[in-house]
Design an enzyme around this catalytic site. Structure first.
Site, PDB file in Angstrom:
ATOM      1  N   ARG A 142      26.048  48.902  38.034  1.00 52.27           N
ATOM      2  CA  ARG A 142      26.818  49.221  36.824  1.00 52.27           C
ATOM      3  C   ARG A 142      26.500  48.305  35.633  1.00 52.27           C
ATOM      4  NH1 ARG A 142      26.681  52.518  39.630  1.00 52.27           N
ATOM      5  NH2 ARG A 142      28.265  53.766  40.692  1.00 52.27           N
ATOM      6  N   SER A 184      36.652  55.334  36.413  1.00 55.46           N
ATOM      7  CA  SER A 184      37.061  54.110  37.110  1.00 55.46           C
ATOM      8  C   SER A 184      37.393  53.025  36.086  1.00 55.46           C
ATOM      9  CB  SER A 184      35.936  53.616  38.019  1.00 55.46           C
ATOM     10  OG  SER A 184      35.642  54.588  38.986  1.00 55.46           O
ATOM     11  N   GLU A 254      35.349  48.410  34.092  1.00 51.63           N
ATOM     12  CA  GLU A 254      34.236  49.352  33.908  1.00 51.63           C
ATOM     13  C   GLU A 254      34.493  50.138  32.638  1.00 51.63           C
ATOM     14  OE1 GLU A 254      32.256  52.924  36.515  1.00 51.63           O
ATOM     15  OE2 GLU A 254      32.637  51.029  37.532  1.00 51.63           O
TER      16      GLU A 254
END
Length: 258
Positions: A142, A184, A254
């Protein structure tokens, strides 16, 4: 370049925000360095006073094939990429069906589903008019350290779009809430799950105003109707505080807070 007013309470996936002027970048424009680039606003939480914003115009929403390469503009929505890959029997893009937003957003955070990530299939990225090979970019779970704004990317064309893989990835959606959210809220800490930690500190289903840690999946911050930035930020900070107190883990968002 031109200014466009975007109402983030309608445009962003979490449906929070206010009408805000956004600078639209067209082909040939010099991209400013003093503005924050937004794409499909699918992982954004926009405050009443965000920094100056910009967005790539439809000039950057294209797909073209050159020999064995597929070149895709950074403003291309993920849904259209999957449709193209399916129609032309190109493998590797099945996981994009699980991800909202645009290619640019995917590249900026190395977006993915389970073991599938965009950098796994990436060949190179166009930044400031130059093509940079994947091997020259630092990336991981990520995150991707890009040296500027990605305007396009290239992928090697491989035959064999898999409907079975597409269906199995789509089935993962069944544990996601249907209320507006920004996906998320937190990255999963190493060897653990953000949703589990939020649940462990008693916040699953907890709400403030119309913002709530979802009853369906605790790591999704959902808007039940008239959710505000202030309530969303309160819940994010509360989760970070409680998880740190109980597990000594510093949670990383995130979701991007502007």
């Amino acid at each position: 370049m031109f200014l466009k007013t975007i109402d983030f309470s309608k445009y962003s996936s979490i449906k929070v925000g206010h009408p805000t002027e956004v600078l639209m970048i067209e082909k040939g424009d010099t991209i400013p360095t003093d503005r924050y680039l937004i794409g499909g606003a699918n992982n954004l939480l926009v405050s009443p006073a965000p920094p100056p914003l910009m967005m790539l115009s439809k000039d950057f929403a294209y797909i073209k094939e050159e020999e064995d390469m597929l070149e895709i503009g950074a403003a291309m929505p993920t849904g259209r990429i999957v449709s193209y890959a399916k129609k032309h029997d190109i493998s590797g893009f099945e996981f994009c069906s699980k991800l909202p937003g645009t290619l640019g957003g995917m590249l900026a955070m190395n977006a993915g589903v389970k073991a599938y990530e965009v950098f796994n299939i990436l060949h190179s990225i166009e930044i400031k008019g130059k093509w940079i090979a994947k091997e020259e970019i630092e990336y991981g779970y990520r995150f991707a350290k890009l040296s500027g704004i990605a305007t396009a990317a290239r992928f090697e064309i491989k035959e064999g779009f898999s409907l079975a893989l597409l269906d199995s990835l789509l089935s993962l959606r069944s544990n996601q809430p249907h209320n507006p959210s920004a996906g998320s809220a937190f990255k999963n800490p190493e060897d653990d799950y953000a949703g589990r930690l939020i649940e462990e500190v008693g916040l699953k289903g907890f709400r403030k105003g119309d913002m709530q840690w979802s009853n369906v999946h605790a790591n999704f911050l959902v808007n039940l109707g008239e959710g505000t930035f202030e309530d969303a930020k309160y819940l994010i900070d509360l989760a970070k505080e409680k998880i740190f107190e109980k597990f000594n883990i510093i949670m990383q968002e995130e979701i991007k807070i502007l």
